[in-house]
Motif scaffolding. Sequence first.
Motif, PDB file in Angstrom:
ATOM      1  N   ILE A  44       0.871  -1.173   0.000  1.00 25.27           N
ATOM      2  CA  ILE A  44       0.000   0.000   0.000  1.00 25.27           C
ATOM      3  C   ILE A  44       0.906   1.220   0.000  1.00 25.27           C
ATOM      4  O   ILE A  44       1.747   1.369   0.888  1.00 25.27           O
ATOM      5  N   VAL A  45       0.761   2.066  -1.031  1.00 24.05           N
ATOM      6  CA  VAL A  45       1.608   3.250  -1.160  1.00 24.05           C
ATOM      7  C   VAL A  45       0.761   4.488  -1.409  1.00 24.05           C
ATOM      8  O   VAL A  45      -0.377   4.397  -1.870  1.00 24.05           O
ATOM      9  N   GLU A  46       1.337   5.628  -1.089  1.00 24.71           N
ATOM     10  CA  GLU A  46       0.771   6.908  -1.504  1.00 24.71           C
ATOM     11  C   GLU A  46       1.600   7.341  -2.701  1.00 24.71           C
ATOM     12  O   GLU A  46       2.833   7.373  -2.626  1.00 24.71           O
ATOM     13  N   ALA A  47       0.930   7.625  -3.819  1.00 26.13           N
ATOM     14  CA  ALA A  47       1.638   7.991  -5.046  1.00 26.13           C
ATOM     15  C   ALA A  47       0.892   9.114  -5.764  1.00 26.13           C
ATOM     16  O   ALA A  47      -0.233   9.464  -5.397  1.00 26.13           O
ATOM     17  N   SER A  48       1.529   9.643  -6.800  1.00 23.52           N
ATOM     18  CA  SER A  48       0.914  10.717  -7.582  1.00 23.52           C
ATOM     19  C   SER A  48      -0.406  10.243  -8.186  1.00 23.52           C
ATOM     20  O   SER A  48      -0.580   9.068  -8.467  1.00 23.52           O
ATOM     21  N   ASP A  49      -1.344  11.179  -8.379  1.00 18.29           N
ATOM     22  CA  ASP A  49      -2.676  10.860  -8.914  1.00 18.29           C
ATOM     23  C   ASP A  49      -2.624  10.382 -10.357  1.00 18.29           C
ATOM     24  O   ASP A  49      -3.473   9.621 -10.797  1.00 18.29           O
ATOM     25  N   ARG A  50      -1.662  10.897 -11.099  1.00 17.77           N
ATOM     26  CA  ARG A  50      -1.566  10.575 -12.524  1.00 17.77           C
ATOM     27  C   ARG A  50      -0.108  10.388 -12.891  1.00 17.77           C
ATOM     28  O   ARG A  50       0.786  10.712 -12.111  1.00 17.77           O
ATOM     29  N   GLU A  51       0.100   9.868 -14.085  1.00 19.05           N
ATOM     30  CA  GLU A  51       1.469   9.691 -14.561  1.00 19.05           C
ATOM     31  C   GLU A  51       2.146  11.048 -14.675  1.00 19.05           C
ATOM     32  O   GLU A  51       1.553  12.013 -15.130  1.00 19.05           O
ATOM     33  N   MET A  52       3.384  11.112 -14.278  1.00 19.89           N
ATOM     34  CA  MET A  52       4.166  12.334 -14.404  1.00 19.89           C
ATOM     35  C   MET A  52       4.734  12.394 -15.827  1.00 19.89           C
ATOM     36  O   MET A  52       4.571  11.461 -16.609  1.00 19.89           O
ATOM     37  N   GLU A  53       5.427  13.459 -16.156  1.00 22.73           N
ATOM     38  CA  GLU A  53       5.967  13.651 -17.503  1.00 22.73           C
ATOM     39  C   GLU A  53       6.929  12.541 -17.923  1.00 22.73           C
ATOM     40  O   GLU A  53       7.070  12.264 -19.104  1.00 22.73           O
ATOM     41  N   ASP A  54       7.571  11.904 -16.957  1.00 19.34           N
ATOM     42  CA  ASP A  54       8.525  10.837 -17.283  1.00 19.34           C
ATOM     43  C   ASP A  54       7.829   9.489 -17.527  1.00 19.34           C
ATOM     44  O   ASP A  54       8.479   8.495 -17.821  1.00 19.34           O
ATOM     45  N   GLY A  55       6.487   9.448 -17.406  1.00 20.44           N
ATOM     46  CA  GLY A  55       5.736   8.226 -17.689  1.00 20.44           C
ATOM     47  C   GLY A  55       5.511   7.327 -16.495  1.00 20.44           C
ATOM     48  O   GLY A  55       4.949   6.235 -16.644  1.00 20.44           O
ATOM     49  N   TYR A  56       5.945   7.743 -15.309  1.00 17.46           N
ATOM     50  CA  TYR A  56       5.802   6.937 -14.101  1.00 17.46           C
ATOM     51  C   TYR A  56       4.884   7.622 -13.093  1.00 17.46           C
ATOM     52  O   TYR A  56       4.797   8.844 -13.054  1.00 17.46           O
ATOM     53  N   TYR A  57       4.242   6.814 -12.262  1.00 12.82           N
ATOM     54  CA  TYR A  57       3.597   7.326 -11.064  1.00 12.82           C
ATOM     55  C   TYR A  57       4.701   7.402 -10.018  1.00 12.82           C
ATOM     56  O   TYR A  57       5.505   6.477  -9.906  1.00 12.82           O
ATOM     57  N   HIS A  58       4.778   8.478  -9.282  1.00 15.45           N
ATOM     58  CA  HIS A  58       5.846   8.637  -8.300  1.00 15.45           C
ATOM     59  C   HIS A  58       5.340   8.258  -6.912  1.00 15.45           C
ATOM     60  O   HIS A  58       4.330   8.789  -6.452  1.00 15.45           O
ATOM     61  N   ILE A  59       6.052   7.341  -6.258  1.00 20.15           N
ATOM     62  CA  ILE A  59       5.699   6.911  -4.912  1.00 20.15           C
ATOM     63  C   ILE A  59       6.166   7.980  -3.926  1.00 20.15           C
ATOM     64  O   ILE A  59       7.346   8.328  -3.890  1.00 20.15           O
ATOM     65  N   VAL A  60       5.221   8.475  -3.132  1.00 18.15           N
ATOM     66  CA  VAL A  60       5.520   9.496  -2.135  1.00 18.15           C
ATOM     67  C   VAL A  60       5.938   8.839  -0.825  1.00 18.15           C
ATOM     68  O   VAL A  60       6.901   9.253  -0.188  1.00 18.15           O
ATOM     69  N   ARG A  61       5.181   7.804  -0.416  1.00 21.58           N
ATOM     70  CA  ARG A  61       5.555   7.083   0.800  1.00 21.58           C
ATOM     71  C   ARG A  61       4.933   5.692   0.793  1.00 21.58           C
ATOM     72  O   ARG A  61       3.930   5.441   0.126  1.00 21.58           O
ATOM     73  N   ILE A  62       5.549   4.806   1.549  1.00 24.19           N
ATOM     74  CA  ILE A  62       5.056   3.447   1.722  1.00 24.19           C
ATOM     75  C   ILE A  62       4.179   3.443   2.971  1.00 24.19           C
ATOM     76  O   ILE A  62       4.620   3.886   4.032  1.00 24.19           O
ATOM     77  N   ILE A  63       2.960   2.939   2.846  1.00 27.62           N
ATOM     78  CA  ILE A  63       2.049   2.925   3.972  1.00 27.62           C
ATOM     79  C   ILE A  63       2.126   1.595   4.718  1.00 27.62           C
ATOM     80  O   ILE A  63       2.261   1.562   5.937  1.00 27.62           O
ATOM     81  N   ASP A  64       2.039   0.477   3.986  1.00 27.79           N
ATOM     82  CA  ASP A  64       2.039  -0.840   4.641  1.00 27.79           C
ATOM     83  C   ASP A  64       2.297  -1.939   3.608  1.00 27.79           C
ATOM     84  O   ASP A  64       2.188  -1.718   2.413  1.00 27.79           O
ATOM     85  N   TYR A  65       2.621  -3.121   4.114  1.00 28.67           N
ATOM     86  CA  TYR A  65       2.795  -4.326   3.294  1.00 28.67           C
ATOM     87  C   TYR A  65       1.726  -5.335   3.691  1.00 28.67           C
ATOM     88  O   TYR A  65       1.406  -5.473   4.874  1.00 28.67           O
TER      89      TYR A  65
END
Length: 66
Positions: A44-65
């Motif tokens: 479970i991660v917190e990530a960007s709402d949409r793909e960024m310009e580089d084509g990836y969703y960016h993970i902001v933080r890890i919430i849980d496994y």
Amino acid sequence: MKYFLKIKKSRWVKKSNTKMIHEDERGKLFLGPCLSGGANKTVIVEASDREMEDGYYHIVRIIDYI
């Protein structure tokens, strides 16, 4: 945005020892830190709402496994 990622595969970003590219079971690509647990684990991660310009969703933080 919160995502439940079932990691299909991961690989290191070239020339980096801190960032990895993670692909989930739907084919979405996420850029972020190394995730412990490896393939077929749900993270479970917190990530960007949409793909960024580089084509990836960016993970902001890890919430849980799971």
